[in-house]
Scaffold this motif. Structure first.
Motif, PDB file in Angstrom:
ATOM      1  N   ILE A  39       0.834  -1.206   0.000  1.00 52.95           N
ATOM      2  CA  ILE A  39       0.000   0.000   0.000  1.00 52.95           C
ATOM      3  C   ILE A  39       0.865   1.251   0.000  1.00 52.95           C
ATOM      4  O   ILE A  39       0.683   2.162  -0.822  1.00 52.95           O
ATOM      5  CB  ILE A  39      -0.942   0.026   1.227  1.00 52.95           C
ATOM      6  N   LEU A  40       1.820   1.299   0.919  1.00 48.66           N
ATOM      7  CA  LEU A  40       2.656   2.491   1.071  1.00 48.66           C
ATOM      8  C   LEU A  40       3.518   2.738  -0.166  1.00 48.66           C
ATOM      9  O   LEU A  40       3.591   3.866  -0.675  1.00 48.66           O
ATOM     10  CB  LEU A  40       3.534   2.353   2.317  1.00 48.66           C
ATOM     11  N   ILE A  41       4.161   1.671  -0.652  1.00 50.37           N
ATOM     12  CA  ILE A  41       5.045   1.839  -1.807  1.00 50.37           C
ATOM     13  C   ILE A  41       4.241   2.231  -3.041  1.00 50.37           C
ATOM     14  O   ILE A  41       4.640   3.115  -3.814  1.00 50.37           O
ATOM     15  CB  ILE A  41       5.837   0.542  -2.071  1.00 50.37           C
ATOM     16  N   SER A  42       3.093   1.594  -3.228  1.00 47.13           N
ATOM     17  CA  SER A  42       2.248   1.899  -4.382  1.00 47.13           C
ATOM     18  C   SER A  42       1.752   3.338  -4.348  1.00 47.13           C
ATOM     19  O   SER A  42       1.791   4.051  -5.361  1.00 47.13           O
ATOM     20  CB  SER A  42       1.049   0.939  -4.420  1.00 47.13           C
ATOM     21  N   ALA A  43       1.302   3.786  -3.171  1.00 47.75           N
ATOM     22  CA  ALA A  43       0.789   5.156  -3.046  1.00 47.75           C
ATOM     23  C   ALA A  43       1.888   6.176  -3.335  1.00 47.75           C
ATOM     24  O   ALA A  43       1.659   7.180  -4.028  1.00 47.75           O
ATOM     25  CB  ALA A  43       0.221   5.366  -1.648  1.00 47.75           C
ATOM     26  N   LEU A  44       3.080   5.927  -2.823  1.00 49.50           N
ATOM     27  CA  LEU A  44       4.193   6.855  -3.026  1.00 49.50           C
ATOM     28  C   LEU A  44       4.657   6.880  -4.480  1.00 49.50           C
ATOM     29  O   LEU A  44       4.906   7.948  -5.052  1.00 49.50           O
ATOM     30  CB  LEU A  44       5.359   6.484  -2.104  1.00 49.50           C
ATOM     31  N   ILE A  45       4.777   5.691  -5.084  1.00 46.50           N
ATOM     32  CA  ILE A  45       5.229   5.627  -6.477  1.00 46.50           C
ATOM     33  C   ILE A  45       4.209   6.264  -7.412  1.00 46.50           C
ATOM     34  O   ILE A  45       4.570   6.953  -8.370  1.00 46.50           O
ATOM     35  CB  ILE A  45       5.510   4.162  -6.877  1.00 46.50           C
ATOM     36  N   THR A  46       2.919   6.052  -7.125  1.00 46.79           N
ATOM     37  CA  THR A  46       1.882   6.663  -7.960  1.00 46.79           C
ATOM     38  C   THR A  46       1.937   8.184  -7.862  1.00 46.79           C
ATOM     39  O   THR A  46       1.858   8.885  -8.879  1.00 46.79           O
ATOM     40  CB  THR A  46       0.486   6.168  -7.543  1.00 46.79           C
ATOM     41  N   LYS A  47       2.091   8.696  -6.642  1.00 51.46           N
ATOM     42  CA  LYS A  47       2.186  10.151  -6.455  1.00 51.46           C
ATOM     43  C   LYS A  47       3.403  10.702  -7.183  1.00 51.46           C
ATOM     44  O   LYS A  47       3.341  11.771  -7.805  1.00 51.46           O
ATOM     45  CB  LYS A  47       2.272  10.465  -4.955  1.00 51.46           C
ATOM     46  N   TRP A  48       4.507   9.964  -7.119  1.00 47.51           N
ATOM     47  CA  TRP A  48       5.732  10.391  -7.803  1.00 47.51           C
ATOM     48  C   TRP A  48       5.586  10.320  -9.320  1.00 47.51           C
ATOM     49  O   TRP A  48       6.103  11.173 -10.049  1.00 47.51           O
ATOM     50  CB  TRP A  48       6.885   9.503  -7.348  1.00 47.51           C
ATOM     51  N   GLY A  49       4.855   9.317  -9.811  1.00 46.97           N
ATOM     52  CA  GLY A  49       4.782   9.078 -11.244  1.00 46.97           C
ATOM     53  C   GLY A  49       3.795   9.945 -11.995  1.00 46.97           C
ATOM     54  O   GLY A  49       3.944  10.147 -13.212  1.00 46.97           O
ATOM     55  N   ILE A  50       2.786  10.476 -11.311  1.00 46.81           N
ATOM     56  CA  ILE A  50       1.762  11.276 -11.993  1.00 46.81           C
ATOM     57  C   ILE A  50       2.357  12.458 -12.767  1.00 46.81           C
ATOM     58  O   ILE A  50       2.037  12.641 -13.953  1.00 46.81           O
ATOM     59  CB  ILE A  50       0.687  11.752 -10.992  1.00 46.81           C
ATOM     60  N   PRO A  51       3.234  13.269 -12.169  1.00 42.99           N
ATOM     61  CA  PRO A  51       3.810  14.392 -12.927  1.00 42.99           C
ATOM     62  C   PRO A  51       4.614  13.944 -14.149  1.00 42.99           C
ATOM     63  O   PRO A  51       4.606  14.609 -15.185  1.00 42.99           O
ATOM     64  CB  PRO A  51       4.714  15.082 -11.901  1.00 42.99           C
ATOM     65  N   TYR A  52       5.305  12.795 -14.021  1.00 43.49           N
ATOM     66  CA  TYR A  52       6.094  12.304 -15.154  1.00 43.49           C
ATOM     67  C   TYR A  52       5.201  11.844 -16.296  1.00 43.49           C
ATOM     68  O   TYR A  52       5.507  12.076 -17.472  1.00 43.49           O
ATOM     69  CB  TYR A  52       7.005  11.164 -14.689  1.00 43.49           C
ATOM     70  N   LEU A  53       4.086  11.187 -15.967  1.00 41.09           N
ATOM     71  CA  LEU A  53       3.150  10.779 -17.012  1.00 41.09           C
ATOM     72  C   LEU A  53       2.532  12.008 -17.690  1.00 41.09           C
ATOM     73  O   LEU A  53       2.267  11.997 -18.892  1.00 41.09           O
ATOM     74  CB  LEU A  53       2.056   9.884 -16.421  1.00 41.09           C
ATOM     75  N   GLN A  54       2.307  13.055 -16.907  1.00 40.88           N
ATOM     76  CA  GLN A  54       1.772  14.296 -17.485  1.00 40.88           C
ATOM     77  C   GLN A  54       2.780  14.923 -18.445  1.00 40.88           C
ATOM     78  O   GLN A  54       2.411  15.408 -19.509  1.00 40.88           O
ATOM     79  CB  GLN A  54       1.421  15.276 -16.366  1.00 40.88           C
ATOM     80  N   LYS A  55       4.059  14.905 -18.070  1.00 41.79           N
ATOM     81  CA  LYS A  55       5.091  15.461 -18.936  1.00 41.79           C
ATOM     82  C   LYS A  55       5.219  14.665 -20.228  1.00 41.79           C
ATOM     83  O   LYS A  55       5.490  15.217 -21.295  1.00 41.79           O
ATOM     84  CB  LYS A  55       6.428  15.488 -18.199  1.00 41.79           C
TER      85      LYS A  55
END
Length: 289
Positions: A39-55
């Motif tokens: 749960i923790l790793i997934s939530a953190l990685i998703t939060k980190w990855g959203i801006p990169y997917l937007q870029k």
């Protein structure tokens, strides 16, 4: 559709409490720690990855024939499955390193990755076409069937395909060689069912977390040592979807895309087939059905 933080807290609390009680009252149950970790790793990685997917401009394309309310979802980052699925697979395989059926977990992971690749190709075609039409249905079904058949041959070589399907009340049915077309049907149906369910914010991820948890607890309750590793894999997959759900609830900041939904369905199908919980998947996956 999961709209509020209260809904996520309720769902997460229910799953966390169920896994915690399982560890307390059922011998050899180890669900709580991998659940929290994923749960923790997934939530953190998703939060980190959203801006990169937007870029990268990996943004959701909305079907023109869909509800007008869905048009506002256009531009939301998609392919979120790429961020979280590897987390679940890594944790699930680490849990099974010393188990007798670690090769089965590896096989389940491989077909999950195979379906994730099919979903990625479908999503990528949609983005390139700039409309919600990726792979043609025939091509998608062909790739799904081919991937499944390779997986089934792997299972056959390890004698993992049980032709005696368990049913409720201690009943069972011997399907013989029909296990092959049945397994193929399950993969095709379940993967596309999870794909169709991924149409509302948080629906597929919330349902996936519940079903994976249900399968994990069912396997733990059997009391068989060979089921423990698969149960650990299931709870790890449940955790990644709960972590993803924190960003996928309405209004969604990210979507899993076909990349995630097809992989989810493949993982559920592979687990149910190798652990002989097809009936459990049918009942618990009622929304997908």
């Amino acid at each position: 559709m999961i709209k509020s933080k209260k809904s996520i807290i309720f769902l997460s609390s229910f799953i966390l409490i169920a896994s915690f009680l399982s560890d307390i009252y059922i011998s050899n149950s180890i669900l709580f720690i991998p659940l929290i970790s994923s749960i923790l790793i997934s939530a953190l990685i998703t939060k980190w990855g959203i801006p990169y997917l937007q870029k990268l401009k990996v943004k959701q394309i909305i079907r023109e024939e869909g509800p007008k309310a869905h048009y506002q979802k256009a531009g939301t980052p998609t392919m979120g499955g790429l961020l979280v699925i590897p987390v679940g697979l890594i944790i699930g395989n680490l849990i099974s390193l010393n188990s007798s059926n670690s090769e089965q977990i590896l096989a389940i992971s491989c077909i999950t990755l195979g379906y994730m690749a099919i979903g990625f190709l479908d999503d990528w075609c949609s983005l390139n076409n700039k409309q919600n039409t990726g792979l043609s249905p025939k091509r998608k079904l062909f790739f799904q069937a081919l991937t499944t058949i390779i997986f089934l041959f792997w299972c056959q070589s390890g004698s993992w395909l049980n032709q005696n399907i368990f049913l409720p009340f201690g009943l069972s049915i011997d399907v013989g060689l029909m296990i092959w077309p049945l397994a193929l049907f399950v993969f095709m149906a379940e993967s596309n069912a999870t794909n169709l369910t991924d149409g509302l914010d948080g629906l597929a991820s919330g349902c996936g977390a519940l079903v994976f948890t249900g399968l994990a607890i069912e396997l733990i309750m059997r009391g068989n040592n060979e089921d423990l590793a698969i149960a650990g894999f299931c709870i790890s997959m449940s955790g990644i979807w709960l972590g993803f759900l924190m960003h996928n609830r309405h209004p969604a900041k990210i979507f899993m895309g076909d990349t995630g939904s097809l992989a989810m369905g493949a993982a559920l199908s592979a687990v149910a087939l190798l652990s002989n919980t097809l009936w459990g998947l049918l009942i618990m996956g009622g929304v997908f059905l």
